[in-house]
Write a protein that holds these residues in place. Sequence first.
Motif, PDB file in Angstrom:
ATOM      1  N   ALA A 145      28.620 -20.620 -20.800  1.00 26.73           N
ATOM      2  CA  ALA A 145      29.226 -19.297 -20.958  1.00 26.73           C
ATOM      3  C   ALA A 145      30.717 -19.331 -20.637  1.00 26.73           C
ATOM      4  O   ALA A 145      31.539 -18.775 -21.383  1.00 26.73           O
ATOM      5  CB  ALA A 145      28.505 -18.291 -20.062  1.00 26.73           C
ATOM      6  N   PRO A 152      27.240 -14.176 -25.659  1.00 25.64           N
ATOM      7  CA  PRO A 152      26.019 -14.299 -24.835  1.00 25.64           C
ATOM      8  C   PRO A 152      24.882 -15.014 -25.554  1.00 25.64           C
ATOM      9  O   PRO A 152      24.165 -15.812 -24.941  1.00 25.64           O
ATOM     10  CB  PRO A 152      25.658 -12.835 -24.519  1.00 25.64           C
ATOM     11  CG  PRO A 152      26.911 -12.077 -24.681  1.00 25.64           C
ATOM     12  CD  PRO A 152      27.675 -12.766 -25.755  1.00 25.64           C
ATOM     13  N   VAL A 201      23.645 -15.122 -17.773  1.00 22.91           N
ATOM     14  CA  VAL A 201      24.577 -14.893 -18.881  1.00 22.91           C
ATOM     15  C   VAL A 201      24.996 -13.430 -18.950  1.00 22.91           C
ATOM     16  O   VAL A 201      26.173 -13.107 -19.201  1.00 22.91           O
ATOM     17  CB  VAL A 201      23.923 -15.353 -20.200  1.00 22.91           C
ATOM     18  CG1 VAL A 201      24.748 -14.907 -21.396  1.00 22.91           C
ATOM     19  CG2 VAL A 201      23.765 -16.863 -20.200  1.00 22.91           C
ATOM     20  N   GLU A 202      24.063 -12.519 -18.733  1.00 22.65           N
ATOM     21  CA  GLU A 202      24.403 -11.100 -18.776  1.00 22.65           C
ATOM     22  C   GLU A 202      25.392 -10.729 -17.674  1.00 22.65           C
ATOM     23  O   GLU A 202      26.263  -9.871 -17.866  1.00 22.65           O
ATOM     24  CB  GLU A 202      23.136 -10.263 -18.653  1.00 22.65           C
ATOM     25  CG  GLU A 202      22.252 -10.307 -19.886  1.00 22.65           C
ATOM     26  CD  GLU A 202      20.943  -9.578 -19.694  1.00 22.65           C
ATOM     27  OE1 GLU A 202      20.154  -9.525 -20.647  1.00 22.65           O
ATOM     28  OE2 GLU A 202      20.710  -9.057 -18.584  1.00 22.65           O
ATOM     29  N   PHE A 234      28.953 -11.960 -18.840  1.00 18.17           N
ATOM     30  CA  PHE A 234      29.556 -11.184 -19.920  1.00 18.17           C
ATOM     31  C   PHE A 234      29.448  -9.672 -19.712  1.00 18.17           C
ATOM     32  O   PHE A 234      29.756  -8.910 -20.621  1.00 18.17           O
ATOM     33  CB  PHE A 234      28.889 -11.551 -21.258  1.00 18.17           C
ATOM     34  CG  PHE A 234      29.182 -12.945 -21.711  1.00 18.17           C
ATOM     35  CD1 PHE A 234      30.401 -13.262 -22.295  1.00 18.17           C
ATOM     36  CD2 PHE A 234      28.256 -13.964 -21.539  1.00 18.17           C
ATOM     37  CE1 PHE A 234      30.674 -14.549 -22.718  1.00 18.17           C
ATOM     38  CE2 PHE A 234      28.519 -15.255 -21.954  1.00 18.17           C
ATOM     39  CZ  PHE A 234      29.729 -15.551 -22.546  1.00 18.17           C
ATOM     40  N   TYR A 276      26.909  -7.855 -19.710  1.00 17.99           N
ATOM     41  CA  TYR A 276      26.014  -7.353 -20.760  1.00 17.99           C
ATOM     42  C   TYR A 276      25.018  -6.363 -20.145  1.00 17.99           C
ATOM     43  O   TYR A 276      24.468  -6.613 -19.072  1.00 17.99           O
ATOM     44  CB  TYR A 276      25.278  -8.524 -21.402  1.00 17.99           C
ATOM     45  CG  TYR A 276      24.412  -8.154 -22.577  1.00 17.99           C
ATOM     46  CD1 TYR A 276      24.954  -8.015 -23.841  1.00 17.99           C
ATOM     47  CD2 TYR A 276      23.039  -7.946 -22.411  1.00 17.99           C
ATOM     48  CE1 TYR A 276      24.159  -7.670 -24.929  1.00 17.99           C
ATOM     49  CE2 TYR A 276      22.239  -7.604 -23.481  1.00 17.99           C
ATOM     50  CZ  TYR A 276      22.805  -7.471 -24.740  1.00 17.99           C
ATOM     51  OH  TYR A 276      22.013  -7.122 -25.817  1.00 17.99           O
TER      52      TYR A 276
END
Length: 345
Positions: A182, A217, A290-291, A294, A296
Amino acid sequence: MAGPLTPDVAAPTGKAPEVNPPAGAARPARPVVLSVLARTGLVLVKRAALLAVLLALVFGTVELLPGDAANATSERGESAADIQERRELLGLDRPVPERFWDWMSGLPTGDLGTSARGEPVTGLLSSAFPNTLLLGGIALLLTAVLSLALGCWAALRPGGRVDRAVSGSATAVLALPEFVVAVALVLVLSLWTGWLPAVTLTDADGNPDSWTMLVLPALALTIPQTGWNTRIVRAALADEARAPHVETAVLDGLPPHRVLTRHVLPGALPTVAAGLATSTGMLLGGAVVVETVFNYPGIGSVLASAVTDRDSPVIAGVTALAGAVVTGVLLVADLIRDAMTGVRR
């Protein structure tokens, strides 16, 4: 009068002659269906029991963390009496097994309890979990396409330059954690080139404001899992290539791509499906990291806040939903494997 080569004809009796089924006739479908249903039910019971044990461990692990939900969600200036009142309101003064049983009793009806901040857990997850499923679904689709393409490309010329390059690259990519991928993607595709946004902005409904915000993502989740599944595809194709019918097809002079697509790949699909099903759990686990990177709007942010708040119902709710999704995908993979095995037989 009948001759020696003339068969005797029996007089009609008014009943249809009994015809015994041939020895190689197929078995009735009903016993097979019942067997599949029984096996499926047994698998579901075993996985439900495993999920219950996992949820109990989640409740117990949260209790081992320093502090509790009452302290973690307290405002500045609150007195010890106020915190104790909130502790009693949240039921934290009761034993952990009792609280876990109360939470589990509502699970069959879809009641995931109330968070430490007074919000229904079902409402929290119903807005965040679809975004995670969308991200994970895109990553799973990309993983399936890329791993099949790379594995088949490498299998066309075993031991060749492409095969060695694909296998080596897959091993290297597999070793990379999602957050490293990422950060590298943000550095290259956002900061250096400016092609894609580095963070996710949301609209009024809490969803990503643009499809471009899904790209980084999804790639961060896809790249490591592509390495894992490419190795699975390549190994499955290599095993299937040693089957007698494949060797016969090669001796018959069929082109390599036709041998691969018609004789090797169909037999390898059950193993490939099992590998992709296993990746579902890894994708959901990686989505949390990952969230967060980013920003997210998925279960990653919900879970991070819940851990900070020592919020057992929210953490257990996320675990239950993720476990249900992984169980469903694994069950579909098992059914595909059984169906493909039955067709081959």
